[in-house]
Design a protein around this motif. Structure first.
Motif, PDB file in Angstrom:
ATOM      1  N   THR A   1       0.838  -1.207   0.000  1.00 17.71           N
ATOM      2  CA  THR A   1       0.000   0.000   0.000  1.00 17.71           C
ATOM      3  C   THR A   1       0.869   1.252   0.000  1.00 17.71           C
ATOM      4  O   THR A   1       0.633   2.187  -0.787  1.00 17.71           O
ATOM      5  N   LEU A   2       1.874   1.279   0.864  1.00 15.88           N
ATOM      6  CA  LEU A   2       2.760   2.441   0.942  1.00 15.88           C
ATOM      7  C   LEU A   2       3.517   2.637  -0.365  1.00 15.88           C
ATOM      8  O   LEU A   2       3.621   3.764  -0.878  1.00 15.88           O
ATOM      9  N   THR A   3       4.020   1.540  -0.925  1.00 17.33           N
ATOM     10  CA  THR A   3       4.775   1.636  -2.171  1.00 17.33           C
ATOM     11  C   THR A   3       3.871   2.077  -3.323  1.00 17.33           C
ATOM     12  O   THR A   3       4.291   2.845  -4.196  1.00 17.33           O
ATOM     13  N   SER A   4       2.632   1.603  -3.324  1.00 17.07           N
ATOM     14  CA  SER A   4       1.713   1.993  -4.395  1.00 17.07           C
ATOM     15  C   SER A   4       1.420   3.488  -4.357  1.00 17.07           C
ATOM     16  O   SER A   4       1.215   4.118  -5.404  1.00 17.07           O
ATOM     17  N   LEU A   5       1.427   4.083  -3.158  1.00 21.50           N
ATOM     18  CA  LEU A   5       1.251   5.539  -3.043  1.00 21.50           C
ATOM     19  C   LEU A   5       2.425   6.270  -3.693  1.00 21.50           C
ATOM     20  O   LEU A   5       2.245   7.306  -4.340  1.00 21.50           O
ATOM     21  N   LEU A   6       3.632   5.711  -3.507  1.00 23.03           N
ATOM     22  CA  LEU A   6       4.798   6.281  -4.168  1.00 23.03           C
ATOM     23  C   LEU A   6       4.650   6.175  -5.679  1.00 23.03           C
ATOM     24  O   LEU A   6       5.001   7.114  -6.414  1.00 23.03           O
ATOM     25  N   GLY A   7       4.109   5.044  -6.149  1.00 21.54           N
ATOM     26  CA  GLY A   7       3.884   4.865  -7.575  1.00 21.54           C
ATOM     27  C   GLY A   7       2.906   5.888  -8.137  1.00 21.54           C
ATOM     28  O   GLY A   7       3.107   6.430  -9.233  1.00 21.54           O
ATOM     29  N   ILE A   8       1.837   6.150  -7.390  1.00 22.34           N
ATOM     30  CA  ILE A   8       0.860   7.164  -7.815  1.00 22.34           C
ATOM     31  C   ILE A   8       1.537   8.531  -7.896  1.00 22.34           C
ATOM     32  O   ILE A   8       1.335   9.291  -8.843  1.00 22.34           O
ATOM     33  N   TYR A   9       2.367   8.840  -6.905  1.00 18.28           N
ATOM     34  CA  TYR A   9       3.110  10.107  -6.874  1.00 18.28           C
ATOM     35  C   TYR A   9       4.002  10.236  -8.113  1.00 18.28           C
ATOM     36  O   TYR A   9       4.097  11.307  -8.721  1.00 18.28           O
TER      37      TYR A   9
ATOM     38  N   GLN B   1      11.191   3.530 -10.545  1.00 20.91           N
ATOM     39  CA  GLN B   1       9.775   3.638 -10.895  1.00 20.91           C
ATOM     40  C   GLN B   1       9.080   2.376 -10.375  1.00 20.91           C
ATOM     41  O   GLN B   1       9.365   1.275 -10.827  1.00 20.91           O
ATOM     42  N   VAL B   2       8.195   2.552  -9.423  1.00 19.64           N
ATOM     43  CA  VAL B   2       7.615   1.383  -8.758  1.00 19.64           C
ATOM     44  C   VAL B   2       6.373   0.891  -9.497  1.00 19.64           C
ATOM     45  O   VAL B   2       5.681   1.669 -10.167  1.00 19.64           O
ATOM     46  N   PRO B   3       6.065  -0.395  -9.393  1.00 20.66           N
ATOM     47  CA  PRO B   3       4.902  -0.962 -10.088  1.00 20.66           C
ATOM     48  C   PRO B   3       3.588  -0.550  -9.435  1.00 20.66           C
ATOM     49  O   PRO B   3       3.566  -0.078  -8.289  1.00 20.66           O
ATOM     50  N   ALA B   4       2.515  -0.769 -10.160  1.00 15.99           N
ATOM     51  CA  ALA B   4       1.174  -0.515  -9.625  1.00 15.99           C
ATOM     52  C   ALA B   4       0.831  -1.584  -8.593  1.00 15.99           C
ATOM     53  O   ALA B   4       1.380  -2.689  -8.609  1.00 15.99           O
ATOM     54  N   ARG B   5      -0.101  -1.261  -7.713  1.00 17.26           N
ATOM     55  CA  ARG B   5      -0.505  -2.192  -6.665  1.00 17.26           C
ATOM     56  C   ARG B   5      -0.993  -3.518  -7.250  1.00 17.26           C
ATOM     57  O   ARG B   5      -0.703  -4.591  -6.706  1.00 17.26           O
ATOM     58  N   LYS B   6      -1.710  -3.454  -8.371  1.00 16.60           N
ATOM     59  CA  LYS B   6      -2.239  -4.673  -9.000  1.00 16.60           C
ATOM     60  C   LYS B   6      -1.099  -5.623  -9.370  1.00 16.60           C
ATOM     61  O   LYS B   6      -1.199  -6.835  -9.197  1.00 16.60           O
ATOM     62  N   GLU B   7       0.002  -5.074  -9.882  1.00 15.22           N
ATOM     63  CA  GLU B   7       1.160  -5.898 -10.229  1.00 15.22           C
ATOM     64  C   GLU B   7       1.784  -6.519  -8.987  1.00 15.22           C
ATOM     65  O   GLU B   7       2.205  -7.683  -8.990  1.00 15.22           O
TER      66      GLU B   7
ATOM     67  N   MET C   1       9.185  -2.124  -4.077  1.00 16.07           N
ATOM     68  CA  MET C   1       9.925  -1.062  -4.768  1.00 16.07           C
ATOM     69  C   MET C   1      10.882  -1.605  -5.833  1.00 16.07           C
ATOM     70  O   MET C   1      11.089  -1.000  -6.877  1.00 16.07           O
ATOM     71  N   PHE C   2      11.477  -2.774  -5.558  1.00 14.82           N
ATOM     72  CA  PHE C   2      12.444  -3.360  -6.495  1.00 14.82           C
ATOM     73  C   PHE C   2      11.897  -4.651  -7.127  1.00 14.82           C
ATOM     74  O   PHE C   2      12.646  -5.584  -7.388  1.00 14.82           O
ATOM     75  N   MET C   3      10.603  -4.674  -7.378  1.00 16.76           N
ATOM     76  CA  MET C   3       9.950  -5.879  -7.856  1.00 16.76           C
ATOM     77  C   MET C   3      10.531  -6.361  -9.189  1.00 16.76           C
ATOM     78  O   MET C   3      10.645  -7.565  -9.438  1.00 16.76           O
ATOM     79  N   LYS C   4      10.920  -5.449 -10.055  1.00 11.39           N
ATOM     80  CA  LYS C   4      11.462  -5.839 -11.358  1.00 11.39           C
ATOM     81  C   LYS C   4      12.770  -6.612 -11.192  1.00 11.39           C
ATOM     82  O   LYS C   4      13.064  -7.521 -11.978  1.00 11.39           O
TER      83      LYS C   4
END
Length: 440
Positions: free
Chosen positions: A135-143, A174-180, A209-212
């Protein structure tokens, strides 16, 4: 300010909990001094060396000094890189002493209200819960994706933050979307004949954050012939807790992970983050006094292996690896090298990439100054260490700096940005570079 009552309790616990044999093991020979970044960058202050810190711990145990703010400051200034351990003729387990001392101090002093709120939020409310991390990381992604980041930069708001934090915000991936982040695999088949069955420790920051990079790691394992199990019930490794004086929480996370990976029944447990791997492999020490968990922790630790180590074992470096013409250098993850004893394998893999020139960096085994959250809480010292590191990086004339830990990766990206070299140089995790080289 630590009260007299708190000091007395801290001293009492130092006397009962600190391993006096380990403290006495230090011969004060000074072999550790040239390896210690804080000793060097502090102008050779003895209190900021491993030998000096052990002397302070021993003096508290013996009652010669109080565990005051100066003692705590000395311990907090330590990066915990453990570069002192491989060079110690007596084999002092300095990292274990440091973590025990920090835990005693943090559990017996009253933190300020703001510190209590932050520690409770981070250690108890965030890192133990992967869904909250997502959830926190997805907020960074939205930002990042909404255009808000560009607006903030143009407005000059980042000037309100320290320079290192403002630059760090710029180099975050660049972080992924929450769905990913929610759609993660639990089992993957090998490509070709199966060589090993492994479990993958996906981590908390690594799988958000480093999902890739995690995806690259799993692809490499598949190409190398590994069947992969990714236990859904695994948790944060507990390194942040263990290094910050929250040992009981670290133990709880360790037990969760041991149970999760016991059920997988695999040959190895694979990590791709040096900091996580070093803490995971130390579970046998963390739980050594617990009769129910000691042997289980030892069995867990014996299966730990870094991604580079298993790739070399499975002859990945003998595959056709190719990249465009460039100079590559490697910055050791301190914990991968000093705790997991993995240093030659990443180099073997990098040197096998055709089309590139590998240039060994001077003092590649010295810390970059990241140290988990050290570059945030001890920014001034961290930046001194980073500036020295970047001087040695520039000597290699490398286009690509390779790392094996997310903290090191961000720190080297930060160094590149601070030096104004972002158009000439990049920092990349070894898993991402190898996948690039194999052409997948």
């Amino acid at each position: 300010m630590t009260t007299l009552k708190e000091k007395q309790q801290i001293q009492k616990e130092f006397q009962s909990r600190m391993d006096e044999d380990e403290l006495l093991n230090c011969m004060r020979c000074g072999f550790c001094l040239p390896t210690c970044p804080t000793y060097i960058e502090s102008g050779f202050q003895e209190s900021h060396s491993p030998r000096g810190r052990i002397a302070l711990m021993k003096a508290v145990v013996d009652g010669h000094i109080e565990p005051d703010e100066d003692v705590e400051r000395s311990l907090n200034m330590c990066l915990g890189c453990r570069a002192c351990e491989p060079v110690c003729p007596s084999g002092v387990n300095y990292g274990h002493l440091l973590e025990e001392a920090r835990d005693i101090i943090n559990q017996n002093k009253k933190h300020s209200l703001s510190a209590r709120v932050i520690r409770k939020t981070v250690f108890k409310g965030l890192f133990p819960y992967q869904n909250r991390m997502r959830t926190l990381t997805s907020l960074l992604g939205i930002y990042q994706r909404s255009g808000m980041q560009n607006i903030v930069h143009k407005s000059g708001l980042m000037k309100l933050f320290p320079d290192s934090l403002a630059t760090m915000e710029k180099v975050l991936p660049q972080v992924p979307a929450r769905k990913e982040m929610l759609n993660r695999p639990e089992h993957l088949e090998p490509i070709g004949a199966r060589q090993k069955k492994v479990a993958f420790f996906s981590g908390c920051l690594m799988d958000t954050m480093f999902m890739k990079t995690n995806d690259s790691t799993m692809q490499l394992l598949q190409i190398a012939g590994c069947e992969i199990v990714i236990p859904k019930s695994q948790a944060c490794c507990g390194a942040l807790h263990g290094h910050s004086g929250e040992k009981e929480d670290a133990k709880a996370l360790a037990k969760r992970n041991i149970v999760a990976f016991e059920e997988a029944e695999v040959d190895y447990i694979i990590t791709n983050a040096g900091g996580c791997g070093a803490f995971l492999i130390d579970y046998d020490h963390l739980l050594k006094d617990d009769p129910h968990w000691a042997e289980r922790a030892k069995a867990f630790s014996m299966k730990l292996k870094d991604i580079s180590a298993i790739l070399v074992e499975l002859d990945f470096h003998k595959k056709e690896l190719f990249l465009s013409k460039q100079v590559i250098t490697y910055q050791d993850s301190c914990h991968l090298r000093n705790v997991m004893k993995t240093a030659s394998e990443p180099r073997m893999l990098l040197q096998a990439i055709q089309g590139t020139t590998y240039c060994e960096m001077k003092n590649a085994d010295s810390c970059c100054g990241s140290g988990g959250i050290y570059n945030i809480v001890e920014s001034e010292m961290s930046m001194k260490i980073l500036d020295s590191k970047m001087d040695t990086v520039k000597e290699t004339e490398a286009k690509t700096i390779v790392t094996a830990n997310p903290g090191c990766l961000l720190q080297m990206k930060l160094g590149i940005e601070r030096e104004g070299l972002s158009d000439q140089m990049r920092a990349v995790h070894i898993a991402d570079l190898l996948l690039e080289a194999v052409g997948e």
